[in-house]
Design a protein around this motif. Structure first.
Motif, PDB file in Angstrom:
ATOM      1  N   LEU A  77     -36.134 -20.254  60.553  1.00  0.00           N
ATOM      2  CA  LEU A  77     -35.444 -19.590  61.397  1.00  0.00           C
ATOM      3  C   LEU A  77     -35.085 -18.138  61.316  1.00  0.00           C
ATOM      4  CD1 LEU A  77     -35.127 -22.561  62.635  1.00  0.00           C
ATOM      5  CD2 LEU A  77     -33.092 -21.810  63.272  1.00  0.00           C
ATOM      6  N   GLY A 208     -29.784 -18.984  66.436  1.00  0.00           N
ATOM      7  CA  GLY A 208     -29.641 -19.861  67.526  1.00  0.00           C
ATOM      8  C   GLY A 208     -29.402 -18.960  69.125  1.00  0.00           C
ATOM      9  N   HIS A 209     -29.227 -17.741  68.868  1.00  0.00           N
ATOM     10  CA  HIS A 209     -28.878 -16.971  69.916  1.00  0.00           C
ATOM     11  C   HIS A 209     -29.913 -15.981  70.434  1.00  0.00           C
ATOM     12  CE1 HIS A 209     -25.157 -14.273  71.960  1.00  0.00           C
ATOM     13  NE2 HIS A 209     -26.561 -14.090  72.589  1.00  0.00           N
ATOM     14  N   CYS A 227     -23.751 -21.016  62.239  1.00  0.00           N
ATOM     15  CA  CYS A 227     -24.610 -22.002  63.016  1.00  0.00           C
ATOM     16  C   CYS A 227     -23.757 -22.775  63.877  1.00  0.00           C
ATOM     17  CB  CYS A 227     -25.077 -22.988  61.794  1.00  0.00           C
ATOM     18  SG  CYS A 227     -25.675 -22.079  60.408  1.00  0.00           S
ATOM     19  N   TRP A 230     -24.336 -21.006  68.122  1.00  0.00           N
ATOM     20  CA  TRP A 230     -25.437 -21.010  68.977  1.00  0.00           C
ATOM     21  C   TRP A 230     -26.185 -22.252  68.571  1.00  0.00           C
ATOM     22  CZ3 TRP A 230     -24.780 -18.612  73.625  1.00  0.00           C
ATOM     23  CH2 TRP A 230     -23.708 -17.613  73.698  1.00  0.00           C
ATOM     24  N   LEU A 231     -26.079 -22.441  67.320  1.00  0.00           N
ATOM     25  CA  LEU A 231     -27.335 -23.571  66.819  1.00  0.00           C
ATOM     26  C   LEU A 231     -26.930 -24.867  66.916  1.00  0.00           C
ATOM     27  CD1 LEU A 231     -29.983 -22.776  65.559  1.00  0.00           C
ATOM     28  CD2 LEU A 231     -28.975 -23.377  63.443  1.00  0.00           C
ATOM     29  N   LEU A 298     -31.374 -28.987  64.776  1.00  0.00           N
ATOM     30  CA  LEU A 298     -32.723 -28.613  64.974  1.00  0.00           C
ATOM     31  C   LEU A 298     -33.835 -29.350  65.867  1.00  0.00           C
ATOM     32  CD1 LEU A 298     -33.375 -26.538  61.829  1.00  0.00           C
ATOM     33  CD2 LEU A 298     -32.437 -25.651  64.140  1.00  0.00           C
ATOM     34  N   ARG A 301     -32.790 -29.515  69.269  1.00  0.00           N
ATOM     35  CA  ARG A 301     -33.231 -28.365  69.787  1.00  0.00           C
ATOM     36  C   ARG A 301     -34.813 -28.192  70.270  1.00  0.00           C
ATOM     37  NH1 ARG A 301     -29.460 -24.054  69.329  1.00  0.00           N
ATOM     38  NH2 ARG A 301     -30.866 -22.569  69.533  1.00  0.00           N
ATOM     39  N   GLU A 308     -36.857 -23.291  70.680  1.00  0.00           N
ATOM     40  CA  GLU A 308     -35.902 -22.040  70.578  1.00  0.00           C
ATOM     41  C   GLU A 308     -36.278 -21.150  71.713  1.00  0.00           C
ATOM     42  OE1 GLU A 308     -33.391 -21.698  68.319  1.00  0.00           O
ATOM     43  OE2 GLU A 308     -33.815 -23.610  67.668  1.00  0.00           O
ATOM     44  N   ARG A 312     -33.600 -19.747  74.566  1.00  0.00           N
ATOM     45  CA  ARG A 312     -33.135 -18.478  74.597  1.00  0.00           C
ATOM     46  C   ARG A 312     -33.389 -17.972  76.059  1.00  0.00           C
ATOM     47  NH1 ARG A 312     -35.451 -17.869  69.432  1.00  0.00           N
ATOM     48  NH2 ARG A 312     -37.331 -16.923  70.425  1.00  0.00           N
ATOM     49  N   GLN A 427     -25.437 -20.738  78.485  1.00  0.00           N
ATOM     50  CA  GLN A 427     -25.654 -21.727  77.659  1.00  0.00           C
ATOM     51  C   GLN A 427     -26.407 -22.696  78.507  1.00  0.00           C
ATOM     52  OE1 GLN A 427     -26.886 -23.280  74.780  1.00  0.00           O
ATOM     53  NE2 GLN A 427     -25.298 -21.960  74.008  1.00  0.00           N
TER      54      GLN A 427
END
Length: 460
Positions: A77, A208-209, A227, A230-231, A298, A301, A308, A312, A427
């Protein structure tokens, strides 16, 4: 290969199925403490059960194996290798780890911007008291253009060099805390390289952002990022990146623990490529389960959210559209610059309709407060309310606290550069109507301010 499509639509459906929020609570401030989905919560509890079932086995062996897997999982990442990343409890610890490992001499300077996070500024203050280092703050008011920020940075560096000062390290953000805005970190890293200065990135709002897969290529000297913000990793967990070329500068974790090697031993035994990771493996006894929930976060996500890029895209779009709608409701504006770079993140800053005046404020009248509340139903205040500058910070604090205590949310409100602003986070569990709700609640609070309610409560 195509990315999987989200199995549950983003928005309220995602919130209801995958997150644990109270039904009466509206989470508009993800940026402060983050949250994590139920599947990650379940994984953490599973790990905690394993730890309690066999404490020694887990903490001495199982955890260390899982930790290596987490480091392997998070490195891509950032576009770096596993041996360059470790975990610490939070970005503040990461910043402290770097700054307190550097050796300072008379004439050394830590350079930072006025937008620095408060805890990091306090860290620099502490170092100025305990070492010979000095601090220099670059004045910066938003909205600002990226090009102007970099130019100002270079000018300050040149002035310091002319004064025969040695800039030990320059610290800056990926995304600012307040106002919530994308910072030109890539251009500043390049400037640091060109000027021969160490760069430390406080990327608290980073992983994550925004897309950080080019971090290794950009090549900062040090980087840390939460982490848990945002992760979707449990609190507290942050990644700390130190490239191989700089790992000799980091001699100790905070607190110093089992991985530390005295200088005498290091001179006899050459430093191994694994030494940086070993330094942070066993740092006091804490609940280490957040560090080893990275893979589960992860996986969620990727498989549930679609990856990712999709996360975003949704977060940036919903906060952009939502912020614009809030500004319409409040008859104000969203903070922006001419090039539109501030909005390349998951924050929006909306100005509130409260104007600082040199004359009489809206609440400076002879009508008793109890009568003002009775009038509220029959007379709605349109346009901007007027406030004293001396009251502005108190008003911002009052509104922030009211958002928590009376409106079951959290909206950070601050007096910034002569105006009252709020910051809202985007979010995957939010929709446009959530921002509309926030706009109307803020409008209501502004009307309460104009009637002097914050003064009456202050006197009680």
């Amino acid at each position: 290969m195509d990315k999987p499509k989200p199995s549950v639509p983003f928005g309220h459906a995602m919130r209801d199925v995958h997150f644990s929020f109270d039904k009466g609570y509206l989470p508009l401030n993800h940026g402060s403490f983050g949250t994590f989905p139920k599947v990650v919560r379940d994984r953490q509890r599973e790990l905690q059960d394993l730890m309690e079932a066999r404490p020694d086995t887990y903490l001495r062996y199982t955890y260390l194996e899982l930790l290596e897997e987490s480091r392997k999982a998070i490195a891509p990442l950032l576009g770096v290798c596993m041996d360059e990343v470790v975990f610490v409890p939070n970005a503040t610890t990461g910043v402290n780890t770097i700054l307190r490992n550097l050796v300072y001499q008379k004439g050394d300077v830590i350079l930072h911007f006025a937008t620095v996070y408060g805890a990091c500024e306090k860290t620099i203050d502490s170092l100025c008291e305990t070492t010979q280092v000095e601090r220099v703050c670059i004045a910066l008011d938003y909205p600002a253009e990226d090009e102007d920020i970099v130019c100002k940075f270079k000018n300050v560096v040149q002035n310091l060099k002319d004064a025969r000062k040695n800039i030990k390290v320059a610290m800056f953000d990926t995304v600012l805390t307040f106002p919530g805005a994308r910072f030109p970190w890539e251009a500043l890293v390049k400037a640091c390289k060109d000027l021969g200065i160490l760069s430390l990135i406080d990327g608290a709002h980073g992983i994550g952002h925004i897309d950080l897969t080019n971090l290794g290529e950009v090549g900062p000297d040090f980087f840390t990022s939460n982490c848990y913000k945002w992760l979707f990793v449990p609190r507290g967990c942050a990644v700390l990146y130190v490239p191989l070329r700089n790992q000799h500068l980091i001699r100790t974790s905070l607190p110093t623990s089992w991985g530390f090697q005295p200088l005498a031993k290091r001179e006899v035994e050459p430093r191994d490529i694994k030494a940086f990771g070993e330094l942070f493996k066993k740092v006091s006894t804490i609940d280490p389960t957040p560090y080893v929930c990275v893979q589960e976060a992860l996986k969620f996500r990727e498989l549930v959210c679609g990856g990712e890029a999709k996360i975003r895209e949704y977060c940036e779009n919903v906060v952009k559209v939502g912020g614009k709608r809030m500004a319409e409701i409040l008859r104000t504006e969203v903070m922006d610059n001419k090039t539109g770079t501030l909005h390349r993140c998951c924050f929006v800053n909306v100005r509130l309709p409260l104007t600082v005046t040199q004359g009489a404020p809206s609440y400076d009248n002879c009508v008793p407060f109890e009568h003002q509340r009775e009038m509220a139903n029959s007379q709605s205040m349109e346009g901007s309310g007027y406030i004293r500058e001396a009251d502005a910070s108190k008003i911002a604090k009052w509104m922030t606290e009211k958002s928590v205590k009376e409106y079951a949310t959290m909206i950070p409100v601050k007096f910034y550069v002569g105006q009252i602003w709020c910051r809202i986070s985007g979010q995957i569990y939010l929709e446009l109507e959530d921002f509309e709700w926030a706009g109307y609640r803020l409008k209501e609070m502004c009307e309460r301010v104009s009637k002097g309610e914050f003064l009456v409560e202050d006197d009680q």
